[in-house]
Write a protein that holds these residues in place. Structure first.
Motif, PDB file in Angstrom:
ATOM      1  N   PRO A  97       5.528   3.483  -0.210  1.00  0.00           N
ATOM      2  CA  PRO A  97       5.034   4.665   0.510  1.00  0.00           C
ATOM      3  C   PRO A  97       4.105   5.556  -0.299  1.00  0.00           C
ATOM      4  O   PRO A  97       3.285   6.269   0.265  1.00  0.00           O
ATOM      5  N   SER A  98       4.186   5.517  -1.624  1.00  0.00           N
ATOM      6  CA  SER A  98       3.282   6.343  -2.409  1.00  0.00           C
ATOM      7  C   SER A  98       1.860   5.812  -2.350  1.00  0.00           C
ATOM      8  O   SER A  98       0.911   6.556  -2.602  1.00  0.00           O
ATOM      9  N   HIS A  99       1.680   4.543  -2.064  1.00  0.00           N
ATOM     10  CA  HIS A  99       0.385   3.914  -1.805  1.00  0.00           C
ATOM     11  C   HIS A  99      -0.538   3.800  -3.008  1.00  0.00           C
ATOM     12  O   HIS A  99      -1.614   3.275  -2.886  1.00  0.00           O
ATOM     13  N   ASN A 100      -0.160   4.299  -4.137  1.00  0.00           N
ATOM     14  CA  ASN A 100      -1.121   4.338  -5.223  1.00  0.00           C
ATOM     15  C   ASN A 100      -1.389   2.995  -5.875  1.00  0.00           C
ATOM     16  O   ASN A 100      -2.473   2.757  -6.383  1.00  0.00           O
ATOM     17  N   GLU A 101      -0.418   2.132  -5.917  1.00  0.00           N
ATOM     18  CA  GLU A 101      -0.603   0.832  -6.550  1.00  0.00           C
ATOM     19  C   GLU A 101      -0.379  -0.271  -5.534  1.00  0.00           C
ATOM     20  O   GLU A 101       0.663  -0.333  -4.892  1.00  0.00           O
ATOM     21  N   GLN A 102      -1.359  -1.148  -5.425  1.00  0.00           N
ATOM     22  CA  GLN A 102      -1.258  -2.287  -4.523  1.00  0.00           C
ATOM     23  C   GLN A 102      -0.989  -3.537  -5.345  1.00  0.00           C
ATOM     24  O   GLN A 102      -1.667  -3.796  -6.348  1.00  0.00           O
ATOM     25  N   PHE A 103      -0.023  -4.319  -4.897  1.00  0.00           N
ATOM     26  CA  PHE A 103       0.352  -5.567  -5.540  1.00  0.00           C
ATOM     27  C   PHE A 103      -0.230  -6.709  -4.714  1.00  0.00           C
ATOM     28  O   PHE A 103       0.049  -6.815  -3.523  1.00  0.00           O
ATOM     29  N   PHE A 104      -0.991  -7.560  -5.378  1.00  0.00           N
ATOM     30  CA  PHE A 104      -1.714  -8.605  -4.672  1.00  0.00           C
ATOM     31  C   PHE A 104      -0.997  -9.946  -4.724  1.00  0.00           C
ATOM     32  O   PHE A 104      -0.323 -10.279  -5.708  1.00  0.00           O
ATOM     33  N   GLY A 105      -1.200 -10.735  -3.671  1.00  0.00           N
ATOM     34  CA  GLY A 105      -0.783 -12.116  -3.658  1.00  0.00           C
ATOM     35  C   GLY A 105      -1.868 -12.990  -4.274  1.00  0.00           C
ATOM     36  O   GLY A 105      -2.935 -12.499  -4.632  1.00  0.00           O
ATOM     37  N   PRO A 106      -1.600 -14.288  -4.394  1.00  0.00           N
ATOM     38  CA  PRO A 106      -2.554 -15.211  -5.019  1.00  0.00           C
ATOM     39  C   PRO A 106      -3.720 -15.601  -4.125  1.00  0.00           C
ATOM     40  O   PRO A 106      -4.663 -16.243  -4.584  1.00  0.00           O
ATOM     41  N   GLY A 107      -3.654 -15.215  -2.858  1.00  0.00           N
ATOM     42  CA  GLY A 107      -4.761 -15.491  -1.960  1.00  0.00           C
ATOM     43  C   GLY A 107      -4.689 -16.850  -1.289  1.00  0.00           C
ATOM     44  O   GLY A 107      -3.991 -17.764  -1.730  1.00  0.00           O
TER      45      GLY A 107
END
Lengths: 113, 115
Positions: A97-107
């Motif tokens: 909910p803080s939205h500041n850091e996005q964690f990505f998948g490998p695509g």
């Protein structure tokens, strides 16, 4: 814990076909994002979900692209009548909910022949 | 509209040396965040460091530090004691504060660390 997962890792299809790309976010992450990364470019925003609803779909290039997140967890990006120009890596990310850091998948690397 | 510019398509550095990657951005917002992401050949985007625009102090994470010049809209990344594992694409990204939290990325800098 498990990170963001995306399936399939690679998808080859023919022009005009329909494809679905799946994203499994980190458990408990309410925000989910889809980006598209063309060769030699940075990722470009497609759509953002907060829970089940699309909070911002301004990045979807046209009406052939659609995404859903029916239960607020897994999301599916759907592309109809694929074109060669849709070939790219499709990245999914999730955040708290803080939205500041996005964690990505490998695509998912999509290739349209 | 916000834009992010990375003017160095490729950079090279010797192992153990220091390298600086450049990034400039354009925005009329006052509340925003800036990020550096690393993307190795595996495609996985990994957050390296982030900076809140309201903070004057430059962010630091171990060997990685930034030089944030808000008035100049500049956000460079310094990598000290470069390691072979630092070889990757590096993307600078902007996020507006508030309700819409999409990332706006630059075109990236390919960093090669030479042994």
């Amino acid at each position: 814990g498990a990170g963001v997962s995306q399936t399939p890792s690679n998808k080859v299809t023919e022009k005009g076909k329909y494809v679905e790309l799946r994203c499994d976010p980190i458990s408990g992450h309410t925000a989910l994002y889809w980006y598209r990364q063309s060769l030699g470019q940075g990722p470009e925003f497609l759509i953002y979900f907060q829970g089940t609803g699309a909070a911002d779909d301004s990045g979807l290039p046209n009406d052939r692209f659609f995404a859903v997140r029916p239960e607020g967890s897994v999301s599916t990006l759907k592309i109809q009548r694929t074109e060669r120009g849709d070939s790219a890596v499709y990245l999914c990310a999730s955040s708290t909910p803080s939205h500041n850091e996005q964690f990505f998948g490998p695509g998912t690397r999509l290739t349209v022949l | 509209a916000q834009t992010v510019t990375q003017s160095q398509p490729e950079m090279s550095v010797q192992e153990a040396e220091t390298v600086t990657l450049s990034c400039t951005y354009d925005t009329s917002e006052n509340n925003y965040y800036l990020f550096w992401y690393k993307q190795p050949p595996s495609r996985q985007m990994i957050l390296v460091i982030r900076q809140e625009a309201y903070k004057q102090q430059n962010a630091t994470e171990n060997r990685f530090s930034v030089n944030f010049q808000k008035a100049a809209k500049s956000f460079s990344l310094k990598i000290s004691d470069s390691q072979l594992g630092d070889t990757a694409m590096y993307f600078c990204a902007f996020m507006r504060g508030g309700a819409t939290n999409k990332l706006i990325f630059g075109t990236g800098t390919l960093l090669a660390v030479q042994p």
